[in-house]
Design an enzyme around this catalytic site. Structure first.
Site, PDB file in Angstrom:
ATOM      1  N   ASP A  11       0.861  -1.188   0.000  1.00  0.00           N
ATOM      2  CA  ASP A  11       0.000   0.000   0.000  1.00  0.00           C
ATOM      3  C   ASP A  11       0.895   1.234   0.000  1.00  0.00           C
ATOM      4  O   ASP A  11       1.609   1.491   0.973  1.00  0.00           O
ATOM      5  CB  ASP A  11      -0.907  -0.020   1.235  1.00  0.00           C
ATOM      6  CG  ASP A  11      -1.805   1.197   1.312  1.00  0.00           C
ATOM      7  OD1 ASP A  11      -2.319   1.629   0.262  1.00  0.00           O
ATOM      8  OD2 ASP A  11      -1.989   1.735   2.429  1.00  0.00           O
ATOM      9  N   GLY A  14       1.378   8.672   0.903  1.00  0.00           N
ATOM     10  CA  GLY A  14       2.231   9.845   0.851  1.00  0.00           C
ATOM     11  C   GLY A  14       3.316   9.868   1.909  1.00  0.00           C
ATOM     12  O   GLY A  14       4.394  10.428   1.695  1.00  0.00           O
ATOM     13  N   THR A  15       3.062   9.253   3.061  1.00  0.00           N
ATOM     14  CA  THR A  15       4.040   9.257   4.141  1.00  0.00           C
ATOM     15  C   THR A  15       4.653   7.892   4.400  1.00  0.00           C
ATOM     16  O   THR A  15       5.779   7.802   4.894  1.00  0.00           O
ATOM     17  CB  THR A  15       3.418   9.764   5.458  1.00  0.00           C
ATOM     18  OG1 THR A  15       2.308   8.915   5.801  1.00  0.00           O
ATOM     19  CG2 THR A  15       2.937  11.186   5.306  1.00  0.00           C
ATOM     20  N   ASP A 116      -6.014   3.013  -4.801  1.00  0.00           N
ATOM     21  CA  ASP A 116      -6.238   2.494  -3.441  1.00  0.00           C
ATOM     22  C   ASP A 116      -7.701   2.525  -3.004  1.00  0.00           C
ATOM     23  O   ASP A 116      -8.083   1.771  -2.109  1.00  0.00           O
ATOM     24  CB  ASP A 116      -5.349   3.216  -2.422  1.00  0.00           C
ATOM     25  CG  ASP A 116      -5.482   4.728  -2.469  1.00  0.00           C
ATOM     26  OD1 ASP A 116      -6.362   5.252  -3.190  1.00  0.00           O
ATOM     27  OD2 ASP A 116      -4.693   5.402  -1.780  1.00  0.00           O
ATOM     28  N   GLY A 144      -8.348  13.157   1.083  1.00  0.00           N
ATOM     29  CA  GLY A 144      -9.316  13.348   0.011  1.00  0.00           C
ATOM     30  C   GLY A 144     -10.469  12.372   0.193  1.00  0.00           C
ATOM     31  O   GLY A 144     -10.618  11.756   1.245  1.00  0.00           O
ATOM     32  N   GLU A 165     -14.177   7.957  -9.487  1.00  0.00           N
ATOM     33  CA  GLU A 165     -13.713   9.164  -8.789  1.00  0.00           C
ATOM     34  C   GLU A 165     -14.911   9.853  -8.124  1.00  0.00           C
ATOM     35  O   GLU A 165     -15.285  10.973  -8.461  1.00  0.00           O
ATOM     36  CB  GLU A 165     -13.010  10.112  -9.766  1.00  0.00           C
ATOM     37  CG  GLU A 165     -11.652   9.637 -10.231  1.00  0.00           C
ATOM     38  CD  GLU A 165     -10.587   9.752  -9.155  1.00  0.00           C
ATOM     39  OE1 GLU A 165     -10.878  10.310  -8.073  1.00  0.00           O
ATOM     40  OE2 GLU A 165      -9.460   9.269  -9.390  1.00  0.00           O
ATOM     41  N   HIS A 168     -15.198  13.395  -6.532  1.00  0.00           N
ATOM     42  CA  HIS A 168     -15.281  14.557  -7.408  1.00  0.00           C
ATOM     43  C   HIS A 168     -16.641  14.659  -8.084  1.00  0.00           C
ATOM     44  O   HIS A 168     -16.772  15.223  -9.177  1.00  0.00           O
ATOM     45  CB  HIS A 168     -14.125  14.529  -8.406  1.00  0.00           C
ATOM     46  CG  HIS A 168     -12.799  14.678  -7.720  1.00  0.00           C
ATOM     47  ND1 HIS A 168     -12.407  15.863  -7.141  1.00  0.00           N
ATOM     48  CD2 HIS A 168     -11.833  13.780  -7.451  1.00  0.00           C
ATOM     49  CE1 HIS A 168     -11.221  15.691  -6.568  1.00  0.00           C
ATOM     50  NE2 HIS A 168     -10.860  14.437  -6.737  1.00  0.00           N
ATOM     51  N   CYS A 185     -17.350  19.906  -5.229  1.00  0.00           N
ATOM     52  CA  CYS A 185     -17.272  18.438  -5.156  1.00  0.00           C
ATOM     53  C   CYS A 185     -17.446  17.961  -3.712  1.00  0.00           C
ATOM     54  O   CYS A 185     -17.215  18.711  -2.763  1.00  0.00           O
ATOM     55  CB  CYS A 185     -15.915  17.949  -5.670  1.00  0.00           C
ATOM     56  SG  CYS A 185     -15.629  18.286  -7.419  1.00  0.00           S
ATOM     57  N   GLU A 187     -15.492  16.213  -2.149  1.00  0.00           N
ATOM     58  CA  GLU A 187     -14.184  16.317  -1.500  1.00  0.00           C
ATOM     59  C   GLU A 187     -13.936  17.678  -0.857  1.00  0.00           C
ATOM     60  O   GLU A 187     -13.250  17.766   0.162  1.00  0.00           O
ATOM     61  CB  GLU A 187     -13.082  15.999  -2.508  1.00  0.00           C
ATOM     62  CG  GLU A 187     -11.704  15.874  -1.887  1.00  0.00           C
ATOM     63  CD  GLU A 187     -10.697  15.241  -2.827  1.00  0.00           C
ATOM     64  OE1 GLU A 187      -9.740  15.940  -3.210  1.00  0.00           O
ATOM     65  OE2 GLU A 187     -10.858  14.051  -3.166  1.00  0.00           O
TER      66      GLU A 187
END
Length: 325
Positions: A11, A14-15, A116, A144, A165, A168, A185, A187
């Site tokens: 997986d 970002g971190t 993901d 998000g 998506e 959005h 959206c 989000e």
């Protein structure tokens, strides 16, 4: 000698990059977490290569048989060719990357790559709250809002893999600008980033006499504000925070009504850090949607909270191996 069947899940976030061996029941057998390199996409690919090699050796030592490698990542993925088309700003230069072709140099195992949010939907279908139904939607709410749709037992991917998506989907055509290029959206209201931004707007417009000492701190330094603080204030019955969270839930509820009208699911599973251990969000949305939309469609849908916990991304990635038909 009994050999345990498993898959390798990776997986990519970002971190951190979570990797592990997961058996056919969704149990994590072995697991490691790595920091996501910030230097370049090549360093990330190095980590992926090392991960595949390391876990192949671990499986051999433990007597496990790996059936395949499943990778989940943020961004838009061309599923058919195993390439990231458009990544995320949280991961350095994560665009136009042929992950599967790269990893095929280091393993003969079948490799699957998907967004993901799609892998989350697969995990809920194979192991989680949507077992027993062939029509479901998975929504991930974190930084998000991501979505994955399974209809008649098949994941809807669209022309090349960009379908789903759902974050959005516009719920207010006059709403705030979204980073996707549209307006209003889901989000921009119901993600962690959206909740923080809507709260910042409220702080900016509040008179000083309406501010508590705690709010004054954040009004002067709004960039430090996150959804974590907003939820904390909501739970403390702070009116301005309640307005912000209620707006997020309302926007998400209208978005979910649109999804139900479009896909006719029987179950919608909510996951991600924003809703984890907040069962009341699923309950509140369930109540909201009963008074909106076509009753013949709405009345048959259950809103559920994922129970896969912090390993949801890893389990979701690995579950692609078992989902293939």
């Amino acid at each position: 000698m009994f050999v345990k069947e498993c898959s390798l899940g990776i997986d990519i976030g970002g971190t951190k990059i979570a990797a592990g061996l997961v058996d056919r029941s969704g149990h994590v057998l072995k697991q490691q977490t790595y920091s996501t390199p910030k230097e370049s996409k090549d360093r990330i690919l190095d980590v992926l290569r090392e991960t595949v090699i390391t876990f192949s050796n671990l499986a051999k030592e433990a007597g496990y048989n790996i059936n395949g490698v499943g990778i989940g990542t943020a961004g838009q993925v061309n599923y058919d060719i195993g390439r990231i088309i458009s990544g995320t700003s949280n991961i350095t230069d994560w665009n136009n990357i042929p992950i599967i072709d790269y990893l095929k140099q280091y393993t003969s195992l079948p490799i699957y790559l998907d967004n993901d949010a799609n892998t989350f939907a697969i995990a809920e279908y194979v192991f989680g709250e949507a077992r027993g139904t062939d029509n479901l939607i998975g929504l991930t709410l974190g930084t998000g809002v991501g979505g994955g749709v399974i209809s008649q037992g098949d994941l809807i991917r669209g022309e090349w893999g960009g379908a789903g998506e759902l974050g959005h989907m516009t719920v207010n055509m006059n709403g705030p600008d979204c980073n996707c290029g549209s307006k209003g959206c889901i989000e921009v209201y119901a993600s962690g980033t959206g909740i923080a931004n809507r709260m910042k707007e409220r702080l900016e417009n509040l008179e000083s006499t309406d501010l508590t000492e705690e709010l004054k701190v954040y009004q002067g330094n709004r960039n430090q504000l996150t959804s974590k603080e907003v939820f904390s204030w909501y739970e403390a019955e702070m009116p301005v925070a309640k307005e912000t969270i209620n707006l997020a839930i309302l926007a998400l509820s209208y978005g979910i009504v649109n999804m139900i009208h479009t896909f006719n699911p029987s179950v919608i599973v909510l996951g991600g850090g924003l809703v984890r251990e907040r069962e009341w969000i699923a309950t509140t949305i369930q109540e909201h949607i009963q008074h909106k939309g076509m009753s013949s469609l709405i009345g048959t849908v259950d809103i559920r909270l994922s129970k896969l916990g912090y390993d949801a991304g890893l389990i979701g990635a690995s579950s692609q191996v078992w989902f293939q038909k």
